[in-house]
Write an enzyme that holds these catalytic residues in place. Sequence first.
Site, PDB file in Angstrom:
ATOM      1  N   ASN A   8      71.272  63.687  47.237  1.00 52.92           N
ATOM      2  CA  ASN A   8      72.010  63.172  48.389  1.00 52.92           C
ATOM      3  C   ASN A   8      71.342  63.764  49.621  1.00 52.92           C
ATOM      4  O   ASN A   8      71.540  64.933  49.942  1.00 52.92           O
ATOM      5  CB  ASN A   8      73.478  63.593  48.288  1.00 52.92           C
ATOM      6  CG  ASN A   8      74.318  63.035  49.420  1.00 52.92           C
ATOM      7  OD1 ASN A   8      73.784  62.468  50.385  1.00 52.92           O
ATOM      8  ND2 ASN A   8      75.620  63.189  49.324  1.00 52.92           N
ATOM      9  N   ARG A 101      71.696  58.752  46.506  1.00 50.48           N
ATOM     10  CA  ARG A 101      72.759  58.152  47.300  1.00 50.48           C
ATOM     11  C   ARG A 101      72.120  57.516  48.536  1.00 50.48           C
ATOM     12  O   ARG A 101      71.381  58.190  49.273  1.00 50.48           O
ATOM     13  CB  ARG A 101      73.752  59.224  47.740  1.00 50.48           C
ATOM     14  CG  ARG A 101      74.776  58.667  48.685  1.00 50.48           C
ATOM     15  CD  ARG A 101      75.750  59.720  49.135  1.00 50.48           C
ATOM     16  NE  ARG A 101      76.753  59.098  49.982  1.00 50.48           N
ATOM     17  CZ  ARG A 101      77.126  59.561  51.164  1.00 50.48           C
ATOM     18  NH1 ARG A 101      76.599  60.674  51.646  1.00 50.48           N
ATOM     19  NH2 ARG A 101      78.035  58.928  51.864  1.00 50.48           N
ATOM     20  N   HIS A 190      82.063  54.718  51.153  1.00 48.57           N
ATOM     21  CA  HIS A 190      82.709  55.519  50.085  1.00 48.57           C
ATOM     22  C   HIS A 190      82.836  54.721  48.794  1.00 48.57           C
ATOM     23  O   HIS A 190      83.677  55.020  47.949  1.00 48.57           O
ATOM     24  CB  HIS A 190      84.139  55.965  50.476  1.00 48.57           C
ATOM     25  CG  HIS A 190      84.215  57.043  51.497  1.00 48.57           C
ATOM     26  ND1 HIS A 190      85.293  57.175  52.341  1.00 48.57           N
ATOM     27  CD2 HIS A 190      83.380  58.055  51.789  1.00 48.57           C
ATOM     28  CE1 HIS A 190      85.113  58.222  53.134  1.00 48.57           C
ATOM     29  NE2 HIS A 190      83.946  58.767  52.816  1.00 48.57           N
ATOM     30  N   ARG A 251      86.782  61.578  63.347  1.00 50.42           N
ATOM     31  CA  ARG A 251      86.682  60.179  63.803  1.00 50.42           C
ATOM     32  C   ARG A 251      88.060  59.609  64.101  1.00 50.42           C
ATOM     33  O   ARG A 251      89.030  59.902  63.401  1.00 50.42           O
ATOM     34  CB  ARG A 251      86.023  59.310  62.728  1.00 50.42           C
ATOM     35  CG  ARG A 251      84.605  59.692  62.403  1.00 50.42           C
ATOM     36  CD  ARG A 251      83.961  58.628  61.505  1.00 50.42           C
ATOM     37  NE  ARG A 251      82.756  59.141  60.904  1.00 50.42           N
ATOM     38  CZ  ARG A 251      82.558  59.271  59.575  1.00 50.42           C
ATOM     39  NH1 ARG A 251      83.492  58.888  58.728  1.00 50.42           N
ATOM     40  NH2 ARG A 251      81.426  59.755  59.121  1.00 50.42           N
ATOM     41  N   GLU A 394      81.385  61.934  42.872  1.00 51.47           N
ATOM     42  CA  GLU A 394      80.393  60.923  43.272  1.00 51.47           C
ATOM     43  C   GLU A 394      79.049  61.151  42.586  1.00 51.47           C
ATOM     44  O   GLU A 394      78.357  60.196  42.254  1.00 51.47           O
ATOM     45  CB  GLU A 394      80.247  60.924  44.801  1.00 51.47           C
ATOM     46  CG  GLU A 394      81.476  60.322  45.465  1.00 51.47           C
ATOM     47  CD  GLU A 394      81.535  60.543  46.962  1.00 51.47           C
ATOM     48  OE1 GLU A 394      82.010  61.620  47.377  1.00 51.47           O
ATOM     49  OE2 GLU A 394      81.117  59.662  47.714  1.00 51.47           O
TER      50      GLU A 394
END
Length: 408
Positions: A8, A101, A190, A251, A394
Amino acid sequence: MTPVLVINSGSSSFKYQLLDMDSERTLASGLVERIGDPMGVARHTVYATPTDGPSPAFLDATRTRELPIPDHTAGFGVMLEAFASDGPSLAETPPVAVGHRVVHGGARFFEPTLITPLVEINIDELSVLAPLHNPANLAGIVAARAAFPDVPHVAVFDTAFHQTLSPAAYTYAIDAEVAASHRIRRYGFHGTSHKFVSEAAAAFLGRPLAELRQIVFHLGNGASVTAIDGGRSVDTSMGFTPLEGLVMGTRSGDIDPAVLFQLERRAGMTVDDLDELLNKRSGLLGLAGSNDLRDIRAAIERGEERAILAFEVYVHRLRAYAGAYLAQLGGADVISFTAGVGENAPHVRAGALETLGFAGVEIDPARNESRERGIRIISTDASAVTVLVVPTDEELEIARQTLSVARA
Ligand code: AMP
């Protein structure tokens, strides 16, 4: 042993994990960061072979090194040295495939994809849509392909799971020509986590994925919620970028776009200022001074009003999406919570679903408060909707998808 390496990669760091896919257990993981700084940091952890329980079951040893790491290629050299000195030996059991990823697959990539020079060009071209992420992902791919030239490399896209959205769900109501010429639409993110969690929930309940209407709340520092019908994503809260939807750590999530016109015209803020405001200085951080829900919780206990409001805004948004997705799905069979907040904050889960008794959702307070690890039910036995906490993984999902492509 079937080792798969998962990468990643960010712009100045990358994470890696080596999994044995026969047992689906983590053998080693690491983080190489501050790439390009005068001094970089590399951390490598080796896991003892666990006898049972989910991976990683317990730590064997972690070693941290500080040294200059000028670029990603040098970073991969440091990673290889760590494997050689601390194990497990990649010379003895080399990875059979490397999974990467990749944040943005646009409308082009809807499944995990074997990386070829053409795929690299496509990922690079999609940097128009993800200028911060795709170039960083690509830097990792290039360095990893040089380090492991003889094994298949597979790209697993964050957006891929949401490519099943219907045009009604992914189209923004703006001038269609403008949207088409700039590829403006909802993509969703996601996806790897939403797919993993929805499949884990079905397997845990012993029910066919194809028959379940599910809502998955991925609540971490970034947060999104997805409506999943029969294993297919039908609606998701993140949109053209990960900025849309839920209130997140830093955010804003949903906001009237006219606020931006106002701030540009009246406060003299530039586009870059606004980007930074909404992505980095909003959400829980903007409202309460911390992006970490544990701090917000502590501040609420001290009676801080801005923390109380931040929590209320956060939960209000969750509830709105829960209701919207119940409506989109015509009811739900399973609602799952995952990621840092979703797995650890019972008060958030309770708040999000508190008013949904009318839809057959009933949380069991003791089950919800339980600190038990692993996948578990937190609804009452009488609840028509099963509510779960599902730890996301993940890296494991990327490794599974990578292996499936490598073996095809
Ligand atoms: P993630 O992005 O999934 O790693 O989630 C990180 C976020 O999870 C942190 O910023 C916290 O807000 C939240 N978090 C982690 N642990 C806890 C906890 N024990 N209680 C409440 N929130 C937590």
